[in-house]
Design an enzyme around this catalytic site. Structure first.
Site, PDB file in Angstrom:
ATOM      1  N   TYR A 260       0.839  -1.397  -0.026  1.00  0.00           N
ATOM      2  CA  TYR A 260      -0.070   0.104  -0.010  1.00  0.00           C
ATOM      3  C   TYR A 260       0.911   1.292  -0.012  1.00  0.00           C
ATOM      4  O   TYR A 260       0.708   2.220  -0.884  1.00  0.00           O
ATOM      5  CB  TYR A 260      -1.020  -0.205   1.367  1.00  0.00           C
TER       6      TYR A 260
ATOM      7  N   ILE B  45      -9.486   7.322   8.628  1.00  0.00           N
ATOM      8  CA  ILE B  45     -10.600   8.217   8.869  1.00  0.00           C
ATOM      9  C   ILE B  45     -11.732   7.535   9.572  1.00  0.00           C
ATOM     10  O   ILE B  45     -12.182   6.366   9.192  1.00  0.00           O
ATOM     11  CB  ILE B  45     -11.120   8.687   7.160  1.00  0.00           C
TER      12      ILE B  45
HETATM   13  C1  AKB Z   1      -5.542   2.171   6.133  1.00  0.00           C
HETATM   14  O1  AKB Z   1      -5.624   1.863   7.177  1.00  0.00           O
HETATM   15  O2  AKB Z   1      -5.209   1.304   5.161  1.00  0.00           O
HETATM   16  C2  AKB Z   1      -6.170   3.584   5.861  1.00  0.00           C
HETATM   17  C3  AKB Z   1      -5.104   4.548   5.464  1.00  0.00           C
HETATM   18  C4  AKB Z   1      -4.360   5.205   6.841  1.00  0.00           C
HETATM   19  O3  AKB Z   1      -4.588   4.935   4.482  1.00  0.00           O
HETATM   20  N1  AKB Z   1      -7.124   3.896   6.735  1.00  0.00           N
END
Ligand code: AKB
Length: 318
Positions: free
Chosen positions: A140, A170
């Site tokens: 990510y 969020i």
């Molecule tokens: C996640 O936990 O992947 C998202 C972020 C902090 O980007 N909420």
């Protein structure tokens, strides 16, 4: 000029509430929602089913609807991305390339969320600066850093008006998040109202940045309306509203529900992701360059979340 706005990933946690806010601000017909999934219920405004990677269809919709601004929210979040890294690369990067290409062709502006996930273990953990080391260890995070750089590239190379923030977790009560490391901070409120107890998948002393949905929406709208002459960091401004651990959040919930109990069943994958992220960001650049100022802290957010969910439970809708 009145904006014509398209949201990708518009049925998700942020998109579903952002669409409402954008229609309130720019007019009922201003905002087109798109998503990979069909909506479960009738939506109030226009909707197209769209895989954001499909540049041809995206182009058709953007031309047909005379789109001037794109909120590109379609992405896999951190925990799912770690389980499906190839899908994460494809969805998070190919989708962004398709959006930037169409924006370049039609002259649309683009908002792309980055994340606290764009930082890694070598990044300073506290008061994490705007400009610092970014060597994330999650897939990510890799896509978020690459996305920040790609958006910068399209701005400098092609003059596309790309802007973005690094969102923390969020917290909201309309559409649940899915597949993130910070999801526990939402789930805990639902569990507190329903069951008076919650089993958390992160350790109790894990600090992460968070933001309440009204402030997240405000950030997404205010940044796109900001005077471009003042923006030195156009893509990926640090923004935060609060930093807390599960233990602290539970303590704040107990102010309203004294019998609330928290238990822990730690998920090693999500704990490792959380450990690689900062404890608390510094968001000075956003404050100076476009007037960022959150309204909610942990106390006021907790009060509002518990009030909203308790009212919903009383109607049988929780
Ligand atoms: C996640 O936990 O992947 C998202 C972020 C902090 O980007 N909420």
């Amino acid at each position: 000029m009145s904006e014509r706005i398209l949201i990708t990933g518009g049925l998700g946690q942020l998109g579903s509430e952002l669409a409402v806010a954008l229609r309130e601000r720019y007019g009922e017909d201003s905002t087109i929602v798109t998503d990979l999934r069909e909506p479960a219920n009738d939506l109030p405004g226009p909707f197209y089913q769209l895989d954001a990677r499909d540049g041809t269809r995206l182009h058709e919709i953007v031309r047909k609807e005379r789109i001037t601004r794109i909120y590109h929210l379609a992405a896999l979040l951190s925990a799912v991305a770690e389980a499906r890294p190839h899908d994460a690369w494809s969805i998070n990067m190919d989708g962004l390339v398709a959006v930037l290409e169409v924006a370049r062709e039609v002259g649309a502006s683009v908002f792309t969320p980055s994340s606290i996930g764009a930082f890694g273990p070598q990044t300073p953990k506290d008061f994490t600066p705007q400009d610092t080391i970014q060597r994330p260890t999650s897939m990510y995070g890799v896509t978020k850093v690459a996305g920040e750089l790609l958006c910068d590239y399209y701005a400098f190379k092609y003059g596309v008006d790309t802007r973005g923030v690094r969102f923390p977790g969020i917290i909201s009560n309309v559409t649940p998040p899915g597949g993130g490391t910070t999801d526990y901070a939402v789930d805990i409120y639902y569990a507190a109202v329903r069951d008076r107890r919650y089993t958390c998948f992160l350790q109790g002393d894990t600090y992460l940045d968070m933001i309440y949905m009204p402030d997240a929406i405000k950030a997404a709208i205010d940044l796109m309306e900001a005077d471009p002459a003042r923006l030195r960091h156009r893509n990926a401004f640090n923004v935060t509203a609060m930093s807390f651990s599960p233990e602290e959040q539970a303590a704040y919930i107990r102010r309203y529900i004294p019998e609330f109990e928290i238990y822990y069943d730690v998920d090693p994958v999500r704990q490792a992701i959380a450990n690689s992220w900062p404890n608390a960001l510094e968001d000075y650049a956003a404050r100076v360059e476009w007037g960022w100022q959150p309204a909610y802290d942990l106390d006021s957010m907790t009060a509002d979340m518990l009030k909203t969910l308790t009212e919903r439970q009383a109607t049988g809708a929780l």
